[in-house]
Design a protein around this motif. Structure first.
Motif, PDB file in Angstrom:
ATOM      1  N   ALA A 257       0.781  -1.256   0.031  1.00 23.81           N
ATOM      2  CA  ALA A 257       0.093   0.111   0.128  1.00 23.81           C
ATOM      3  C   ALA A 257       0.843   1.169   0.199  1.00 23.81           C
ATOM      4  O   ALA A 257       0.560   2.118  -0.726  1.00 23.81           O
ATOM      5  CB  ALA A 257      -1.002   0.032   1.183  1.00 23.81           C
ATOM      6  N   ASP A 258       1.945   1.211   0.729  1.00 22.70           N
ATOM      7  CA  ASP A 258       2.909   2.409   0.911  1.00 22.70           C
ATOM      8  C   ASP A 258       3.521   2.733  -0.540  1.00 22.70           C
ATOM      9  O   ASP A 258       3.651   3.783  -1.063  1.00 22.70           O
ATOM     10  CB  ASP A 258       3.786   2.305   1.649  1.00 22.70           C
ATOM     11  CG  ASP A 258       3.424   2.339   3.287  1.00 22.70           C
ATOM     12  OD1 ASP A 258       2.350   2.702   3.266  1.00 22.70           O
ATOM     13  OD2 ASP A 258       3.975   1.794   4.135  1.00 22.70           O
ATOM     14  N   GLU A 259       3.774   1.628  -1.365  1.00 24.94           N
ATOM     15  CA  GLU A 259       4.499   1.876  -2.567  1.00 24.94           C
ATOM     16  C   GLU A 259       3.154   2.276  -3.536  1.00 24.94           C
ATOM     17  O   GLU A 259       3.646   3.031  -4.470  1.00 24.94           O
ATOM     18  CB  GLU A 259       5.015   0.387  -3.214  1.00 24.94           C
ATOM     19  CG  GLU A 259       5.913  -0.114  -2.502  1.00 24.94           C
ATOM     20  CD  GLU A 259       7.480   0.671  -2.802  1.00 24.94           C
ATOM     21  OE1 GLU A 259       7.374   1.391  -3.552  1.00 24.94           O
ATOM     22  OE2 GLU A 259       8.300   0.205  -2.023  1.00 24.94           O
ATOM     23  N   TYR A 260       2.310   1.843  -3.416  1.00 29.28           N
ATOM     24  CA  TYR A 260       1.122   2.457  -4.562  1.00 29.28           C
ATOM     25  C   TYR A 260       0.711   3.834  -4.061  1.00 29.28           C
ATOM     26  O   TYR A 260       0.609   4.807  -4.997  1.00 29.28           O
ATOM     27  CB  TYR A 260      -0.264   1.484  -4.455  1.00 29.28           C
ATOM     28  CG  TYR A 260      -0.293   0.400  -5.371  1.00 29.28           C
ATOM     29  CD1 TYR A 260      -0.441   0.794  -6.623  1.00 29.28           C
ATOM     30  CD2 TYR A 260      -0.334  -0.956  -4.957  1.00 29.28           C
ATOM     31  CE1 TYR A 260      -0.567  -0.298  -7.675  1.00 29.28           C
ATOM     32  CE2 TYR A 260      -0.338  -1.995  -6.037  1.00 29.28           C
ATOM     33  CZ  TYR A 260      -0.344  -1.549  -7.467  1.00 29.28           C
ATOM     34  OH  TYR A 260      -0.403  -2.557  -8.318  1.00 29.28           O
ATOM     35  N   PHE A 261       0.251   4.142  -2.814  1.00 31.95           N
ATOM     36  CA  PHE A 261      -0.232   5.300  -2.512  1.00 31.95           C
ATOM     37  C   PHE A 261       0.620   6.422  -1.912  1.00 31.95           C
ATOM     38  O   PHE A 261       0.516   7.676  -2.048  1.00 31.95           O
ATOM     39  CB  PHE A 261      -1.462   5.126  -1.489  1.00 31.95           C
ATOM     40  CG  PHE A 261      -2.386   4.134  -1.836  1.00 31.95           C
ATOM     41  CD1 PHE A 261      -3.460   4.557  -2.947  1.00 31.95           C
ATOM     42  CD2 PHE A 261      -2.524   2.926  -1.393  1.00 31.95           C
ATOM     43  CE1 PHE A 261      -4.124   3.623  -3.381  1.00 31.95           C
ATOM     44  CE2 PHE A 261      -3.314   2.057  -1.603  1.00 31.95           C
ATOM     45  CZ  PHE A 261      -4.310   2.313  -2.911  1.00 31.95           C
ATOM     46  N   GLN A 262       1.750   6.225  -1.338  1.00 35.90           N
ATOM     47  CA  GLN A 262       2.790   7.078  -0.750  1.00 35.90           C
ATOM     48  C   GLN A 262       3.804   7.226  -1.740  1.00 35.90           C
ATOM     49  O   GLN A 262       4.090   8.492  -1.941  1.00 35.90           O
ATOM     50  CB  GLN A 262       3.421   6.809   0.648  1.00 35.90           C
ATOM     51  CG  GLN A 262       2.068   6.642   1.702  1.00 35.90           C
ATOM     52  CD  GLN A 262       2.758   6.416   3.207  1.00 35.90           C
ATOM     53  OE1 GLN A 262       4.014   6.308   3.308  1.00 35.90           O
ATOM     54  NE2 GLN A 262       1.979   6.108   4.041  1.00 35.90           N
ATOM     55  N   ASN A 263       4.595   6.144  -1.926  1.00 33.51           N
ATOM     56  CA  ASN A 263       5.594   6.640  -3.240  1.00 33.51           C
ATOM     57  C   ASN A 263       5.056   6.713  -4.563  1.00 33.51           C
ATOM     58  O   ASN A 263       5.721   7.103  -5.315  1.00 33.51           O
ATOM     59  CB  ASN A 263       6.480   5.344  -3.179  1.00 33.51           C
ATOM     60  CG  ASN A 263       7.104   5.249  -1.524  1.00 33.51           C
ATOM     61  OD1 ASN A 263       7.275   6.193  -0.796  1.00 33.51           O
ATOM     62  ND2 ASN A 263       7.448   3.854  -1.300  1.00 33.51           N
ATOM     63  N   ALA A 264       4.102   6.231  -4.778  1.00 35.26           N
ATOM     64  CA  ALA A 264       3.107   6.487  -6.278  1.00 35.26           C
ATOM     65  C   ALA A 264       4.083   5.648  -7.293  1.00 35.26           C
ATOM     66  O   ALA A 264       4.133   6.204  -8.643  1.00 35.26           O
ATOM     67  CB  ALA A 264       2.925   7.860  -6.776  1.00 35.26           C
ATOM     68  N   ASP A 265       4.714   4.623  -6.761  1.00 34.92           N
ATOM     69  CA  ASP A 265       5.322   3.773  -7.832  1.00 34.92           C
ATOM     70  C   ASP A 265       4.555   2.660  -8.216  1.00 34.92           C
ATOM     71  O   ASP A 265       4.926   1.568  -7.754  1.00 34.92           O
ATOM     72  CB  ASP A 265       6.717   3.581  -6.993  1.00 34.92           C
ATOM     73  CG  ASP A 265       7.748   2.788  -8.110  1.00 34.92           C
ATOM     74  OD1 ASP A 265       7.447   2.405  -9.198  1.00 34.92           O
ATOM     75  OD2 ASP A 265       9.028   2.857  -7.876  1.00 34.92           O
ATOM     76  N   TRP A 266       3.881   2.848  -9.162  1.00 30.88           N
ATOM     77  CA  TRP A 266       3.036   1.595  -9.941  1.00 30.88           C
ATOM     78  C   TRP A 266       3.653   0.352 -10.130  1.00 30.88           C
ATOM     79  O   TRP A 266       3.189  -0.552  -9.718  1.00 30.88           O
ATOM     80  CB  TRP A 266       1.729   2.260 -10.506  1.00 30.88           C
ATOM     81  CG  TRP A 266       0.845   3.241  -9.970  1.00 30.88           C
ATOM     82  CD1 TRP A 266       0.975   3.761  -8.719  1.00 30.88           C
ATOM     83  CD2 TRP A 266      -0.285   3.609 -10.400  1.00 30.88           C
ATOM     84  NE1 TRP A 266      -0.177   4.701  -8.474  1.00 30.88           N
ATOM     85  CE2 TRP A 266      -1.129   4.569  -9.662  1.00 30.88           C
ATOM     86  CE3 TRP A 266      -1.200   3.445 -11.554  1.00 30.88           C
ATOM     87  CZ2 TRP A 266      -2.211   5.056  -9.906  1.00 30.88           C
ATOM     88  CZ3 TRP A 266      -2.304   3.915 -11.994  1.00 30.88           C
ATOM     89  CH2 TRP A 266      -2.817   4.753 -11.126  1.00 30.88           C
ATOM     90  N   PRO A 267       4.445   0.605 -11.026  1.00 27.50           N
ATOM     91  CA  PRO A 267       5.344  -0.408 -11.754  1.00 27.50           C
ATOM     92  C   PRO A 267       5.881  -1.441 -10.655  1.00 27.50           C
ATOM     93  O   PRO A 267       5.595  -2.510 -10.557  1.00 27.50           O
ATOM     94  CB  PRO A 267       6.232   0.053 -12.673  1.00 27.50           C
ATOM     95  CG  PRO A 267       5.829   1.416 -13.068  1.00 27.50           C
ATOM     96  CD  PRO A 267       4.910   1.963 -11.610  1.00 27.50           C
ATOM     97  N   LEU A 268       6.615  -0.847  -9.557  1.00 25.15           N
ATOM     98  CA  LEU A 268       7.371  -1.320  -8.554  1.00 25.15           C
ATOM     99  C   LEU A 268       6.127  -2.123  -7.595  1.00 25.15           C
ATOM    100  O   LEU A 268       6.453  -3.265  -7.275  1.00 25.15           O
ATOM    101  CB  LEU A 268       8.173  -0.472  -7.653  1.00 25.15           C
ATOM    102  CG  LEU A 268       9.071  -0.990  -6.850  1.00 25.15           C
ATOM    103  CD1 LEU A 268       9.976  -2.221  -7.339  1.00 25.15           C
ATOM    104  CD2 LEU A 268       9.902  -0.218  -5.829  1.00 25.15           C
ATOM    105  N   ALA A 269       5.245  -1.375  -7.449  1.00 26.98           N
ATOM    106  CA  ALA A 269       4.012  -2.251  -6.326  1.00 26.98           C
ATOM    107  C   ALA A 269       3.455  -3.336  -7.334  1.00 26.98           C
ATOM    108  O   ALA A 269       3.210  -4.037  -6.560  1.00 26.98           O
ATOM    109  CB  ALA A 269       3.125  -1.017  -6.217  1.00 26.98           C
ATOM    110  N   SER A 270       3.193  -3.084  -8.504  1.00 25.75           N
ATOM    111  CA  SER A 270       2.776  -3.968  -9.226  1.00 25.75           C
ATOM    112  C   SER A 270       3.616  -5.406  -9.271  1.00 25.75           C
ATOM    113  O   SER A 270       3.149  -6.343  -9.110  1.00 25.75           O
ATOM    114  CB  SER A 270       2.238  -3.744 -10.782  1.00 25.75           C
ATOM    115  OG  SER A 270       1.248  -2.673 -10.664  1.00 25.75           O
ATOM    116  N   ALA A 271       4.883  -5.154  -9.467  1.00 28.48           N
ATOM    117  CA  ALA A 271       5.964  -6.227  -9.361  1.00 28.48           C
ATOM    118  C   ALA A 271       5.840  -6.859  -7.939  1.00 28.48           C
ATOM    119  O   ALA A 271       5.708  -8.155  -7.896  1.00 28.48           O
ATOM    120  CB  ALA A 271       7.116  -5.767  -9.848  1.00 28.48           C
ATOM    121  N   LEU A 272       5.565  -6.206  -7.015  1.00 25.93           N
ATOM    122  CA  LEU A 272       5.770  -6.618  -5.725  1.00 25.93           C
ATOM    123  C   LEU A 272       4.306  -7.468  -5.436  1.00 25.93           C
ATOM    124  O   LEU A 272       4.342  -8.539  -4.838  1.00 25.93           O
ATOM    125  CB  LEU A 272       5.613  -5.392  -4.631  1.00 25.93           C
ATOM    126  CG  LEU A 272       5.723  -5.754  -3.084  1.00 25.93           C
ATOM    127  CD1 LEU A 272       7.017  -6.571  -2.838  1.00 25.93           C
ATOM    128  CD2 LEU A 272       5.923  -4.610  -2.210  1.00 25.93           C
TER     129      LEU A 272
END
Length: 298
Positions: A257-272
């Motif tokens: 959730a932090d990668e998606y909403f705080q860091n806004a790094d969608w590709p990295l969050a999707s890979a995670l």
């Protein structure tokens, strides 16, 4: 429509597969597309096919490198596996006696007991978790009463602090997921032929030995199914750790959730997210195997 005709058979078989294609495979492929994309400077992500060529980025490499080197992702994974395993264990310890009692109860009483197990599903999980949060609040009736009693006996000096601890989070996870343990256990235990217990008693076995040497082995399929039904969703649980767990409890759902909403790094969050899916594939395969074994007992 006659389902015995070839057209009817294809329709009956094809509809569930079409549903899985639309609701499972296509979202997964879209997630994978995002996972190999690059971030745009202003937010969002670039398409992998643009300007007449393919532009792919390996966002999985830093995740696996972090896991191998013992970074944040590895700690979050291990913590998630630990709390998921502990939740499944306590659900089994608490749920097995209740499921056993349900299976051995009178036939006319079993639907009522089954209703009690399913009643929590009639209330939103979020409301139930907030109720636990109120229950374990430092100024709540339960905590203040127990604190007063323990302080009166001189067992503690400071008031109890329950909210935001591993105990409060584990309590919430066990409370929410224990029906997923009881239901498959009850389904398996209720199918055991009572003559096995009678035969064990005729051979001189005590109730204690009969339980561990006859009942438990025969309910193995239900135990495994219940463990997997609890363990798999607990690995990626986000709501309960966020509301009941403390800041020091690091779960992979919170990291995602932090990668998606705080860091806004969608590709990295999707890979995670895809990595989490890969993490639970093996438990899902085990669940499928023992569900088939449980079906053979019918």
């Amino acid at each position: 429509m006659n389902i015995k005709t070839p057209r009817g058979k294809w329709l009956v078989i094809g509809l569930p597969y079409f549903w899985l294609l639309v609701m499972l495979l296509l979202p997964f492929l879209y997630l994978f597309q995002v996972g190999i994309s690059e971030m745009e400077p202003g937010g969002g992500f670039y398409k992998i096919y643009r300007q007449g060529g393919w532009f792919l980025k390996n966002n999985f490499a830093p995740i696996w490198q972090d896991i191998v080197n013992g970074g944040t992702y590895r700690s979050a994974y291990l913590s998630s596996l630990y709390y998921a395993a502990m939740t499944a264990f306590w659900c089994l310890i608490i749920g097995y006696p209740f499921a056993y009692f349900m299976a051995r109860a009178r036939k006319e009483l079993q639907p009522t007991l089954l209703l009690f197990v399913m009643l929590p599903f009639w209330i939103s999980m979020l409301i139930r978790v907030y109720a636990i949060k109120v229950l374990f609040n430092d100024s709540g009736f339960l905590v203040t009463t127990i604190s007063g009693i323990l302080q009166g006996f001189g067992l503690i000096q400071d008031p109890l602090h329950v909210m935001g601890t591993p105990f409060s989070m584990m309590f919430g996870m066990v409370y929410v997921y224990i029906p997923f343990m009881i239901l498959p256990l009850y389904s398996t235990l209720s199918k055991i032929d009572p003559r096995y217990w009678e035969a064990a008693a005729d051979l001189g076995s005590t109730p204690f030995k009969t339980f561990f040497l006859v009942t438990v082995p025969l309910s193995k399929a239900g135990i495994i199914a219940g463990l997997m039904l609890v363990f798999i969703p607990c690995v990626g649980e986000y709501v309960i750790p966020q509301l009941l767990g403390g800041a020091e409890i690091l779960m992979i759902g919170r990291v995602l959730a932090d990668e998606y909403f705080q860091n806004a790094d969608w590709p990295l969050a999707s890979a995670l997210a895809i990595t989490i899916i890969l993490l639970v594939i093996v438990p899902m395969m085990i669940l499928n195997k023992y569900e088939e074994q449980a079906g053979e007992l019918k």
